[in-house]
Scaffold this motif. Structure first.
Motif, PDB file in Angstrom:
ATOM      1  N   UNK A   1       6.752  -7.794   3.564  1.00 17.95           N
ATOM      2  CA  UNK A   1       7.534  -8.881   2.979  1.00 17.95           C
ATOM      3  C   UNK A   1       6.787  -9.551   1.831  1.00 17.95           C
ATOM      4  N   UNK A   2       5.468  -9.705   1.976  1.00 14.81           N
ATOM      5  CA  UNK A   2       4.671 -10.312   0.906  1.00 14.81           C
ATOM      6  C   UNK A   2       4.617  -9.404  -0.314  1.00 14.81           C
ATOM      7  N   UNK A   3       4.617  -8.092  -0.060  1.00 15.54           N
ATOM      8  CA  UNK A   3       4.617  -7.147  -1.163  1.00 15.54           C
ATOM      9  C   UNK A   3       3.257  -6.615  -1.556  1.00 15.54           C
ATOM     10  N   UNK A   4       2.248  -6.916  -0.776  1.00 15.56           N
ATOM     11  CA  UNK A   4       0.899  -6.412  -1.071  1.00 15.56           C
ATOM     12  C   UNK A   4       0.031  -6.555   0.175  1.00 15.56           C
ATOM     13  N   UNK A   5      -1.080  -5.786   0.227  1.00 16.76           N
ATOM     14  CA  UNK A   5      -1.969  -5.885   1.390  1.00 16.76           C
ATOM     15  C   UNK A   5      -2.613  -7.273   1.472  1.00 16.76           C
ATOM     16  N   UNK A   6      -2.821  -7.726   2.699  1.00 17.27           N
ATOM     17  CA  UNK A   6      -3.487  -9.005   2.927  1.00 17.27           C
ATOM     18  C   UNK A   6      -4.928  -8.837   3.416  1.00 17.27           C
ATOM     19  N   UNK A   7      -5.248  -7.649   3.904  1.00 18.45           N
ATOM     20  CA  UNK A   7      -6.598  -7.390   4.404  1.00 18.45           C
ATOM     21  C   UNK A   7      -7.036  -5.983   4.005  1.00 18.45           C
ATOM     22  N   UNK A   8      -8.342  -5.837   3.787  1.00 21.22           N
ATOM     23  CA  UNK A   8      -8.960  -4.535   3.576  1.00 21.22           C
ATOM     24  C   UNK A   8      -9.594  -4.113   4.889  1.00 21.22           C
ATOM     25  N   UNK A   9      -9.233  -2.968   5.404  1.00 22.80           N
ATOM     26  CA  UNK A   9      -9.724  -2.511   6.694  1.00 22.80           C
ATOM     27  C   UNK A   9     -11.056  -1.778   6.539  1.00 22.80           C
ATOM     28  N   UNK A  10     -11.927  -1.947   7.544  1.00 19.00           N
ATOM     29  CA  UNK A  10     -13.187  -1.211   7.616  1.00 19.00           C
ATOM     30  C   UNK A  10     -13.574  -1.072   9.080  1.00 19.00           C
ATOM     31  N   UNK A  11     -14.663  -0.341   9.349  1.00 20.08           N
ATOM     32  CA  UNK A  11     -15.108  -0.176  10.726  1.00 20.08           C
ATOM     33  C   UNK A  11     -15.560  -1.498  11.336  1.00 20.08           C
TER      34      UNK A  11
END
Length: 310
Positions: free
Chosen positions: A52-62
């Motif tokens: 809904x926002x139209x873009x990622x909110x977090x960058x995932x990592x280990x």
């Protein structure tokens, strides 16, 4: 569970609450645990919000997730409002349920003798408290880097991105064991205190004599000429050494008060105006204050008013 406002297409409170828990916990699994749901449920809600926002909110990592700039802006805009809505659902007169982790730093002596009761109350309400003890400069660096959430600082922070508010003033006293105090000439002390005290060995907190040097300069207008007998990086140990007769030192009143009352030490010098140092509550500027951190700041400020000075 309702996820969207069908009329306007705005995210529901459930989605925003999940987003805030992820933002504050730093991982999807930790957010799921705090919310009492499964990690796939949290992942699904985040995906719907990002759609809904139209873009990622977090960058995932280990190691977890890192918020994007959009996430930081969103958290700062909605945090206080979502927390307020949750608080409105709490029965009148009841304390809101708290959760999560708060990372707090401060000097060992102050944390032990004054701050720990406040932190213990937070722990009883469901918050996990991580305490780091150390020197103000080191702790403020950790605060600025995001490793700590709040620091009780003995120096006024000058770093960019750190917001400080005065908490309480601590008063400093020059103290000695009675046997050493008897070696000081009273008339000479009144006329030239630095010279009258020059034969007394010092017990210091650090090699640079930070507390003792500040007292000598403010009260006597010079550096202390005294020999240094002992250096120990804990003011409680400094007091123990002074009581044992190892030398004289400068200590905050709240720490020396029991020994003064018991007659184990005496105050050597009585200035017209008590030397004071302001302690500060320091937090990261612009960082969203979760409910637990907001409660901690409020409790510390209320406790400091009851202390009335240190």
């Amino acid at each position: 569970m309702v996820e969207y406002d069908k009329r306007g297409g705005t995210p529901s409170l459930d989605l925003l609450l999940t987003f805030l828990e992820i933002y504050r916990a730093g991982s999807l699994s930790a957010a799921a645990q705090r919310l009492g749901v499964t990690q796939p449920a949290v992942t699904g809600q985040l995906a719907r919000l990002e759609e809904q926002v139209g873009e990622p909110l977090f960058l995932r990592s280990r190691k977890g997730v890192t918020p994007t700039q959009r996430a930081a802006v969103l958290a700062s805009r909605i945090g206080v409002h979502v927390d307020g809505l949750r608080g409105a659902l709490t029965p009148e007169g009841a304390e809101p349920v708290l959760s999560g982790t708060v990372r707090v730093g401060g000097a060992a002596e102050l944390m032990t003798l004054r701050v720990m009761p406040v932190l213990a109350d937070l722990g009883r309400r469901g918050v996990r408290v991580q305490v780091t003890l150390g020197l103000a400069d080191d702790l403020l660096s950790q605060l600025a880097s995001g490793a700590l959430d709040l620091v009780v600082s003995a120096v006024r922070p000058s770093r960019d991105g750190v917001l400080a508010m005065p908490l309480v003033d601590e008063e400093f006293l020059l103290v000695a064991a009675p046997a050493l105090a008897h070696t000081v000439d009273g008339e000479r002390l009144a006329a030239d205190p630095s010279a009258a005290l020059a034969h007394l060995p010092l017990v210091a907190y650090a090699d640079e004599l930070p507390i003792v040097r500040r007292y000598w300069r403010s009260e006597f207008g010079r550096r202390p000429p005294n020999p240094v007998a002992m250096v120990v990086p804990d003011l409680r140990a400094v007091l123990a050494a002074v009581v044992a007769g190892a030398g004289v030192s400068v200590l905050p009143r709240y720490l020396a008060a029991p020994a003064l009352a018991a007659g184990d030490v005496v105050q050597l010098h009585h200035p017209e105006a008590a030397p004071l140092n302001t302690l500060y509550l320091a937090v990261r500027r612009g960082a969203p204050a979760g409910p637990a951190l907001a409660v901690l700041r409020d409790r510390l400020q209320r406790a400091a008013r009851e202390w009335g000075g240190l």
